[in-house]
Design a protein around this motif. Structure first.
Motif, PDB file in Angstrom:
ATOM      1  N   PHE A 249       0.835  -1.201   0.000  1.00  0.00           N
ATOM      2  CA  PHE A 249       0.000   0.000   0.000  1.00  0.00           C
ATOM      3  C   PHE A 249       0.875   1.258   0.000  1.00  0.00           C
ATOM      4  CE2 PHE A 249      -2.439   3.374   1.961  1.00  0.00           C
ATOM      5  CZ  PHE A 249      -3.746   3.192   1.519  1.00  0.00           C
ATOM      6  N   ALA A 250       1.759   1.360   0.977  1.00  0.00           N
ATOM      7  CA  ALA A 250       2.609   2.539   1.098  1.00  0.00           C
ATOM      8  C   ALA A 250       3.613   2.642  -0.051  1.00  0.00           C
ATOM      9  CB  ALA A 250       3.342   2.521   2.433  1.00  0.00           C
ATOM     10  N   LYS A 251       4.164   1.499  -0.469  1.00  0.00           N
ATOM     11  CA  LYS A 251       5.135   1.519  -1.570  1.00  0.00           C
ATOM     12  C   LYS A 251       4.513   2.063  -2.849  1.00  0.00           C
ATOM     13  CE  LYS A 251       8.213  -2.261  -0.141  1.00  0.00           C
ATOM     14  NZ  LYS A 251       8.740  -3.595  -0.518  1.00  0.00           N
ATOM     15  N   LEU A 252       3.285   1.640  -3.138  1.00  0.00           N
ATOM     16  CA  LEU A 252       2.617   2.088  -4.357  1.00  0.00           C
ATOM     17  C   LEU A 252       2.305   3.578  -4.311  1.00  0.00           C
ATOM     18  CD1 LEU A 252       0.236  -0.938  -4.970  1.00  0.00           C
ATOM     19  CD2 LEU A 252       2.101  -0.201  -6.463  1.00  0.00           C
ATOM     20  N   ILE A 253       1.940   4.080  -3.140  1.00  0.00           N
ATOM     21  CA  ILE A 253       1.661   5.515  -3.016  1.00  0.00           C
ATOM     22  C   ILE A 253       2.933   6.324  -3.232  1.00  0.00           C
ATOM     23  CG2 ILE A 253       1.040   7.342  -1.381  1.00  0.00           C
ATOM     24  CD1 ILE A 253      -1.042   5.443  -0.233  1.00  0.00           C
ATOM     25  N   ILE A 254       4.011   5.930  -2.566  1.00  0.00           N
ATOM     26  CA  ILE A 254       5.276   6.653  -2.726  1.00  0.00           C
ATOM     27  C   ILE A 254       5.749   6.576  -4.171  1.00  0.00           C
ATOM     28  CG2 ILE A 254       7.723   6.622  -2.105  1.00  0.00           C
ATOM     29  CD1 ILE A 254       6.919   5.880   0.714  1.00  0.00           C
ATOM     30  N   GLY A 255       5.621   5.398  -4.792  1.00  0.00           N
ATOM     31  CA  GLY A 255       6.030   5.256  -6.184  1.00  0.00           C
ATOM     32  C   GLY A 255       5.210   6.133  -7.111  1.00  0.00           C
ATOM     33  N   ALA A 256       3.888   6.173  -6.905  1.00  0.00           N
ATOM     34  CA  ALA A 256       3.029   6.993  -7.753  1.00  0.00           C
ATOM     35  C   ALA A 256       3.345   8.477  -7.588  1.00  0.00           C
ATOM     36  CB  ALA A 256       1.564   6.724  -7.424  1.00  0.00           C
ATOM     37  N   ARG A 257       3.602   8.909  -6.373  1.00  0.00           N
ATOM     38  CA  ARG A 257       3.929  10.322  -6.130  1.00  0.00           C
ATOM     39  C   ARG A 257       5.266  10.678  -6.777  1.00  0.00           C
ATOM     40  NH1 ARG A 257       0.710  12.184  -1.462  1.00  0.00           N
ATOM     41  NH2 ARG A 257       2.371  13.434  -0.577  1.00  0.00           N
ATOM     42  N   ARG A 258       6.223   9.743  -6.740  1.00  0.00           N
ATOM     43  CA  ARG A 258       7.489   9.975  -7.432  1.00  0.00           C
ATOM     44  C   ARG A 258       7.262  10.030  -8.943  1.00  0.00           C
ATOM     45  NH1 ARG A 258      10.880   5.856  -3.558  1.00  0.00           N
ATOM     46  NH2 ARG A 258      11.884   7.448  -2.277  1.00  0.00           N
ATOM     47  N   TYR A 259       6.427   9.137  -9.425  1.00  0.00           N
ATOM     48  CA  TYR A 259       6.149   9.096 -10.857  1.00  0.00           C
ATOM     49  C   TYR A 259       5.518  10.406 -11.326  1.00  0.00           C
ATOM     50  CZ  TYR A 259       4.223   7.749 -15.346  1.00  0.00           C
ATOM     51  OH  TYR A 259       3.909   7.706 -16.677  1.00  0.00           O
ATOM     52  N   MET A 260       4.701  11.008 -10.476  1.00  0.00           N
ATOM     53  CA  MET A 260       4.024  12.251 -10.834  1.00  0.00           C
ATOM     54  C   MET A 260       4.932  13.473 -10.729  1.00  0.00           C
ATOM     55  SD  MET A 260       0.113  11.727  -9.392  1.00  0.00           S
ATOM     56  CE  MET A 260       0.583  11.422  -7.697  1.00  0.00           C
ATOM     57  N   GLY A 261       6.185  13.253 -10.376  1.00  0.00           N
ATOM     58  CA  GLY A 261       7.140  14.356 -10.428  1.00  0.00           C
ATOM     59  C   GLY A 261       7.641  14.863  -9.098  1.00  0.00           C
ATOM     60  N   HIS A 262       7.469  14.106  -8.031  1.00  0.00           N
ATOM     61  CA  HIS A 262       8.012  14.476  -6.716  1.00  0.00           C
ATOM     62  C   HIS A 262       7.466  15.811  -6.217  1.00  0.00           C
ATOM     63  CE1 HIS A 262      10.995  11.271  -7.352  1.00  0.00           C
ATOM     64  NE2 HIS A 262      11.144  11.763  -8.550  1.00  0.00           N
ATOM     65  N   ARG A 263       6.250  16.155  -6.603  1.00  0.00           N
ATOM     66  CA  ARG A 263       5.687  17.437  -6.175  1.00  0.00           C
ATOM     67  C   ARG A 263       5.174  17.380  -4.733  1.00  0.00           C
ATOM     68  NH1 ARG A 263       3.536  16.768 -11.324  1.00  0.00           N
ATOM     69  NH2 ARG A 263       1.536  16.092 -10.464  1.00  0.00           N
ATOM     70  N   GLN A 264       4.886  16.188  -4.247  1.00  0.00           N
ATOM     71  CA  GLN A 264       4.330  16.048  -2.907  1.00  0.00           C
ATOM     72  C   GLN A 264       5.305  15.284  -2.009  1.00  0.00           C
ATOM     73  OE1 GLN A 264       1.469  13.916  -5.064  1.00  0.00           O
ATOM     74  NE2 GLN A 264      -0.275  15.120  -4.320  1.00  0.00           N
ATOM     75  N   LYS A 265       5.400  15.725  -0.776  1.00  0.00           N
ATOM     76  CA  LYS A 265       6.338  15.105   0.156  1.00  0.00           C
ATOM     77  C   LYS A 265       5.812  13.759   0.638  1.00  0.00           C
ATOM     78  CE  LYS A 265       8.618  17.590   3.105  1.00  0.00           C
ATOM     79  NZ  LYS A 265       9.015  18.409   4.281  1.00  0.00           N
ATOM     80  N   SER A 266       6.685  12.761   0.667  1.00  0.00           N
ATOM     81  CA  SER A 266       6.370  11.438   1.201  1.00  0.00           C
ATOM     82  C   SER A 266       7.438  11.084   2.231  1.00  0.00           C
ATOM     83  CB  SER A 266       6.340  10.381   0.086  1.00  0.00           C
ATOM     84  OG  SER A 266       5.392  10.712  -0.903  1.00  0.00           O
ATOM     85  N   ILE A 267       7.029  10.859   3.465  1.00  0.00           N
ATOM     86  CA  ILE A 267       7.975  10.629   4.557  1.00  0.00           C
ATOM     87  C   ILE A 267       8.012   9.143   4.919  1.00  0.00           C
ATOM     88  CG2 ILE A 267       8.554  11.175   6.943  1.00  0.00           C
ATOM     89  CD1 ILE A 267       7.127  13.852   6.553  1.00  0.00           C
ATOM     90  N   LYS A 268       9.204   8.597   4.876  1.00  0.00           N
ATOM     91  CA  LYS A 268       9.427   7.190   5.207  1.00  0.00           C
ATOM     92  C   LYS A 268      10.374   7.140   6.408  1.00  0.00           C
ATOM     93  CE  LYS A 268      10.964   2.885   2.985  1.00  0.00           C
ATOM     94  NZ  LYS A 268      11.512   2.325   1.721  1.00  0.00           N
ATOM     95  N   PRO A 269       9.837   7.078   7.633  1.00  0.00           N
ATOM     96  CA  PRO A 269      10.696   7.128   8.818  1.00  0.00           C
ATOM     97  C   PRO A 269      11.736   6.015   8.844  1.00  0.00           C
ATOM     98  CG  PRO A 269       8.397   7.428   9.442  1.00  0.00           C
ATOM     99  CD  PRO A 269       8.411   6.996   7.998  1.00  0.00           C
ATOM    100  N   ASP A 270      12.916   6.367   9.320  1.00  0.00           N
ATOM    101  CA  ASP A 270      13.972   5.381   9.511  1.00  0.00           C
ATOM    102  C   ASP A 270      13.750   4.754  10.886  1.00  0.00           C
ATOM    103  OD1 ASP A 270      16.366   4.037  10.129  1.00  0.00           O
ATOM    104  OD2 ASP A 270      17.491   5.311   8.751  1.00  0.00           O
ATOM    105  N   LYS A 271      13.055   3.618  10.910  1.00  0.00           N
ATOM    106  CA  LYS A 271      12.667   3.013  12.181  1.00  0.00           C
ATOM    107  C   LYS A 271      13.876   2.517  12.978  1.00  0.00           C
ATOM    108  CE  LYS A 271      10.023   0.196  10.090  1.00  0.00           C
ATOM    109  NZ  LYS A 271       9.189  -1.013   9.910  1.00  0.00           N
TER     110      LYS A 271
END
Length: 280
Positions: A205-227
């Motif tokens: 779920f999260a991977k696909l959202i981050i990938g789609a946002r990157r595909y759309m040009g990195h206009r929106q911030k996606s935060i992936k915490p370093d656990k």
């Protein structure tokens, strides 16, 4: 992923980002939820979407230890033994670590980065990143393990916290409840269109959202915490707030959905390869 011809990668890319579509009724309901999210205070507002992975199944599968009463821990142990008996037996062999501190330290080290973030930990990280109490947050989540008590720290620090059930009436969501995937699709689209997306654990779920946002040009911030690094910071009883804030900010400068260097076997959906941008 090894030795895949570029034309095949382009095809995969075109299918994922162009050919596959959500049903019109899902798109329309999701657009309505996004609109309500942006106008909750009467004025257009940006909002954050939080994919909170802290359901009972996720907590159980992680085999991580979380704060709770003795009764809660006993019930979770029974649940794990029932659902994952072989792994439960293997993990229980490590109980001898109680008598061997050096082994306990190695087990704790191995656990770092594999445990889902608790709602309270997410709240502290977001505050350290500079997000104010007034931040509008849409939560995409199943039933949180521990219920309202577990959610209390997050809700106290960010009271403008809502779910799709808060934004839409029972009648509006009734037709979507027939299929769990339809509800997940609504969450997916509201998260996809958010100004900031935060994931707390792995998963498609999260991977696909981050990938789609990157595909759309990195206009929106996606935060992936370093656990992994965050677990060390949370576990340091001598770390002050200023140091913790610095750790959070520095750690996540390169984990906000910006372009990343790619390499063989990289997850195509989380980080679309440049040759796979489907332009040709």
């Amino acid at each position: 992923y090894d030795n895949v011809p570029q034309e095949i990668n382009r095809l995969r890319c075109r299918v994922n980002y162009h050919a596959l579509k959500f049903l019109p009724e899902i798109e329309q309901m999701a657009d309505s939820l996004v609109s309500r999210m942006r106008n909750r205070t009467g004025n257009p507002n940006p909002y954050m979407a939080l994919h909170l992975r802290f359901e009972k199944g996720m907590v159980g599968l992680s085999f991580c230890d979380f704060v709770g009463t003795r009764e809660e821990k006993a019930r979770m142990a029974e649940y794990r033994q029932k659902e994952w008996p072989r792994r439960f037996k293997l993990i229980c062999l490590t109980c001898i670590a109680e008598w061997f501190p050096s082994l306990a330290a190695r087990l704790a080290e191995a656990k770092e980065g594999r445990c889902p973030l608790e709602p309270g930990e997410v709240a502290v990280i977001l505050r350290a990143m500079g997000y104010p109490k007034e931040t509008q947050i849409y939560v995409a989540s199943g039933q949180v393990y521990g219920g309202q008590n577990r959610m209390a720290p997050l809700r106290n620090m960010f009271p403008n916290l809502v779910t799709k059930e808060d934004l839409a009436g029972k009648e509006e969501l009734a037709s979507f409840r027939k299929h769990v995937t339809s509800l997940a699709a609504l969450d997916f689209l509201v998260c996809l269109k958010s100004d900031v997306f935060v994931m707390t654990h792995g998963g498609n779920f999260a991977k696909l959202i981050i990938g789609a946002r990157r595909y759309m040009g990195h206009r929106q911030k996606s935060i992936k915490p370093d656990k992994g690094l965050m677990s060390k910071s949370f576990g340091d009883p001598y770390m002050g707030w200023a140091t913790f804030v610095e750790d959070v900010v520095v750690t996540h400068q390169t984990r906000t959905g910006l372009p990343e260097e790619t390499f063989p076997n990289y997850d195509l959906w989380e980080n679309p390869l440049t040759p796979c941008m489907c332009k040709a």
